[in-house]
Design an enzyme around this catalytic site. Structure first.
Site, PDB file in Angstrom:
ATOM      1  CB  SER A  46     -15.427  -2.689-116.147  1.00 46.04           C
ATOM      2  OG  SER A  46     -15.219  -1.925-116.910  1.00 46.04           O
ATOM      3  CE1 TYR A  49     -14.137   1.699-112.257  1.00 51.64           C
ATOM      4  CE2 TYR A  49     -14.077   1.252-114.708  1.00 51.64           C
ATOM      5  CZ  TYR A  49     -14.610   1.075-113.573  1.00 51.64           C
ATOM      6  OH  TYR A  49     -15.824   0.491-113.430  1.00 51.64           O
ATOM      7  CE  LYS A  56     -15.124  -1.902-111.075  1.00 53.90           C
ATOM      8  NZ  LYS A  56     -16.340  -2.131-110.170  1.00 53.90           N
TER       9      LYS A  56
HETATM   10  N1  LIG Z   1     -21.686   3.147-114.988  1.00 54.58           N
HETATM   11  C1  LIG Z   1     -20.808   2.503-115.772  1.00 54.58           C
HETATM   12  O1  LIG Z   1     -20.411   2.926-116.818  1.00 54.58           O
HETATM   13  C2  LIG Z   1     -20.251   1.226-115.222  1.00 54.58           C
HETATM   14  C3  LIG Z   1     -19.526   0.127-116.281  1.00 54.58           C
HETATM   15  C4  LIG Z   1     -19.059  -0.999-115.753  1.00 54.58           C
HETATM   16  C5  LIG Z   1     -19.002  -1.305-114.414  1.00 54.58           C
HETATM   17  N2  LIG Z   1     -19.202  -0.288-113.586  1.00 54.58           N
HETATM   18  C6  LIG Z   1     -19.220  -0.642-111.974  1.00 54.58           C
HETATM   19  O2  LIG Z   1     -20.531  -0.545-111.665  1.00 54.58           O
HETATM   20  C7  LIG Z   1     -20.595  -0.301-110.095  1.00 54.58           C
HETATM   21  C8  LIG Z   1     -21.500   0.780-110.096  1.00 54.58           C
HETATM   22  O3  LIG Z   1     -21.684   1.787-110.910  1.00 54.58           O
HETATM   23  P1  LIG Z   1     -22.631   2.979-110.866  1.00 54.58           P
HETATM   24  O4  LIG Z   1     -22.603   3.491-112.417  1.00 54.58           O
HETATM   25  O5  LIG Z   1     -23.854   2.655-110.485  1.00 54.58           O
HETATM   26  O6  LIG Z   1     -21.610   4.017-110.113  1.00 54.58           O
HETATM   27  P2  LIG Z   1     -22.431   5.207-109.050  1.00 54.58           P
HETATM   28  O7  LIG Z   1     -21.281   6.298-108.744  1.00 54.58           O
HETATM   29  O8  LIG Z   1     -23.806   5.807-109.863  1.00 54.58           O
HETATM   30  O9  LIG Z   1     -22.980   4.360-107.775  1.00 54.58           O
HETATM   31  C9  LIG Z   1     -22.179   4.021-106.935  1.00 54.58           C
HETATM   32  C10 LIG Z   1     -22.707   4.373-105.562  1.00 54.58           C
HETATM   33  O10 LIG Z   1     -21.757   3.864-104.389  1.00 54.58           O
HETATM   34  C11 LIG Z   1     -21.558   4.847-103.674  1.00 54.58           C
HETATM   35  N3  LIG Z   1     -20.405   4.796-102.743  1.00 54.58           N
HETATM   36  C12 LIG Z   1     -19.082   5.021-103.338  1.00 54.58           C
HETATM   37  N4  LIG Z   1     -18.164   4.795-102.456  1.00 54.58           N
HETATM   38  C13 LIG Z   1     -18.735   4.106-101.578  1.00 54.58           C
HETATM   39  C14 LIG Z   1     -18.268   3.629-100.230  1.00 54.58           C
HETATM   40  N5  LIG Z   1     -17.012   3.621 -99.879  1.00 54.58           N
HETATM   41  N6  LIG Z   1     -19.061   3.057 -99.499  1.00 54.58           N
HETATM   42  C15 LIG Z   1     -20.300   3.114 -99.697  1.00 54.58           C
HETATM   43  N7  LIG Z   1     -20.836   3.477-100.790  1.00 54.58           N
HETATM   44  C16 LIG Z   1     -20.124   4.351-101.675  1.00 54.58           C
HETATM   45  C17 LIG Z   1     -21.792   5.894-104.148  1.00 54.58           C
HETATM   46  O11 LIG Z   1     -22.404   7.181-103.224  1.00 54.58           O
HETATM   47  C18 LIG Z   1     -22.995   5.855-105.125  1.00 54.58           C
HETATM   48  O12 LIG Z   1     -24.132   5.963-104.741  1.00 54.58           O
HETATM   49  C19 LIG Z   1     -19.134   0.317-110.017  1.00 54.58           C
HETATM   50  O13 LIG Z   1     -18.388  -0.681-109.243  1.00 54.58           O
HETATM   51  C20 LIG Z   1     -18.559   0.554-111.406  1.00 54.58           C
HETATM   52  O14 LIG Z   1     -17.153   0.401-111.366  1.00 54.58           O
HETATM   53  C21 LIG Z   1     -20.032   0.789-113.891  1.00 54.58           C
END
Ligand SMILES: NC(=O)c1ccc[n+]([C@@H]2O[C@H](COP(=O)([O-])OP(=O)(O)OC[C@H]3O[C@@H](n4cnc5c(N)ncnc54)[C@H](O)[C@@H]3O)[C@@H](O)[C@H]2O)c1
Length: 353
Positions: A128, A153, A157
């Site tokens: 991120s 958070y 990362k």
């Molecule tokens: N969305 C954003 O703004 C953003 C920005 C930068 C980085 N990210 C990173 O991208 C990744 C995905 O983000 P997202 O927006 O798709 O999140 P999200 O919450 O929509 O999806 C994450 C998924 O992981 C599952 N999950 C959570 N904990 C788990 C575990 N212990 N075991 C198995 N499954 C698990 C959840 O049920 C969910 O389906 C994350 O690592 C997040 O930190 C997201």
């Protein structure tokens, strides 16, 4: 080299599901793993089936669970992992840092241990923009800029990046680490999108719920930042462009390994590579409100509220390296992203109540 089997952790929600569509449509063999903590399983699986015309294998389970992962890796013989599963709400991480240290860092250590044990050494990781030191660097940030965080958070990362770098240096892992900030929008079909459980923590889903009158108003966290309209500036990316960046990262790494394997000479390439997946689509919070008002066709109720401790005025980065090395460039505009999100949101209004 033979086609490979890819595990996508957290594959059942926002970024994971859009990425799964592209990998499946491109003919790759994928398995989705999710603990269902933040998703609507049936809806996502049926959308994936319509979009790919396939029953993508899905396993319910937790990345924290060593024995479960061990058995899964034994059975499936993966070659690659794309690791999305994480908790991601900055505010929540400030009120409960240990939840985030445990969830994000401990989970990743378990996953890495299992990968190492089963000799699965290829990983694409979701990092991120929060890892950039927004005080010391001059935006737009480049991949070699200083790193520091303003919230737990972001710290998780950054720690995970360090762990992965160690794995690359000392355990022969090949890692691609993608740093992105604000994915927005939805699949153009309207079948997949961002539909968080509970009150949204990201800007656009919050704005759209206000537009739908499900939430009374949105709070803009302060208007005295040193930006043209005094509100925070971020870089936004259409979710389909972001998913595409994962596909191109995979193909880049796959071909890199293929060239290495077939070459008679020893080729040395970095085994831990970082890419900014950004768009130059920089928008302030007020600009995002204005775009959303145009798309939904009416004013959106907002108020100016207290500044949050962890917000930085401007977080924008330079995506040139991703273009030069991965051949990746964003194709979609912010307006398209907001239109797609609005379309998805209207298709799924029952889910949000
Ligand atoms: N969305 C954003 O703004 C953003 C920005 C930068 C980085 N990210 C990173 O991208 C990744 C995905 O983000 P997202 O927006 O798709 O999140 P999200 O919450 O929509 O999806 C994450 C998924 O992981 C599952 N999950 C959570 N904990 C788990 C575990 N212990 N075991 C198995 N499954 C698990 C959840 O049920 C969910 O389906 C994350 O690592 C997040 O930190 C997201």
């Amino acid at each position: 080299m033979e086609p490979k089997k890819i595990l996508i952790t957290g594959g059942l929600w926002y970024i994971g599901s859009h990425t799964a569509v592209l990998f499946s449509q491109a003919g790759y063999d994928i398995v989705l793993l999710d603990n269902l903590s933040n998703t609507h399983k049936d809806e996502v699986l049926s959308s994936l089936k319509i979009l790919t015309n396939k029953d993508i294998p899905f396993v319910e389970g937790d990345v924290r669970d060593y024995d479960f992962l061990d058995q899964l890796f034994e059975k499936e013989q993966f070659d690659w992992v794309i690791h999305f599963a994480a908790k991601k709400a900055v505010g929540e991480s400030c009120s409960d840092p240990f939840l985030y240290y445990d969830n994000n860092i401990s989970w990743t250590i378990t996953l890495l241990e299992i990968m190492d044990k089963h000799n699965v050494k290829n990983l694409i990781f979701s990092s991120s923009a929060t890892v950039y030191d927004a005080e010391k660097n001059i935006p737009p940030f480049t991949e070699t800029d200083r790193l520091n965080t303003t919230n737990p958070y972001g710290t998780t990362k950054l720690v995970m990046e360090f762990l992965l770098k160690d794995m690359a240096q000392h355990r022969n892992f090949e890692v691609i680490c993608l740093r992105y900030f604000n994915p927005i929008g939805a699949h153009h079909s309207g079948l997949l999108g961002e539909n968080p459980k509970g009150i949204p923590t990201n800007l656009l889903p919050f704005i759209l719920r206000v537009a739908k009158k499900e939430i009374e108003k949105i709070t803009v966290f302060w208007d005295d930042y040193p930006t043209p309209d005094w509100t925070c500036i971020r870089d936004y990316i259409h979710i389909e462009d972001l998913a595409q960046a994962h596909l191109q990262s995979y193909e880049y790494l796959y071909h890199k390994k293929e060239i290495k394997a077939n070459s008679e000479e020893e080729i040395t390439t970095p085994s831990f590579e970082v890419f900014n997946i950004w768009t130059w689509n920089w928008k302030s919070v007020k600009e995002m409100l204005s775009i959303a008002e145009t798309v939904v066709g009416e004013p959106i109720n907002f108020e100016i509220g207290e500044r949050r401790d962890w917000d930085v005025a401007s977080s924008v980065a330079n995506p040139i390296k991703a273009k030069q090395v991965l051949g990746w460039e964003p194709k979609k505009t912010i307006v398209e992203a907001v239109e797609d999100a609005w379309n998805f949101y209207n298709n799924h209004k029952e889910e949000n109540k």
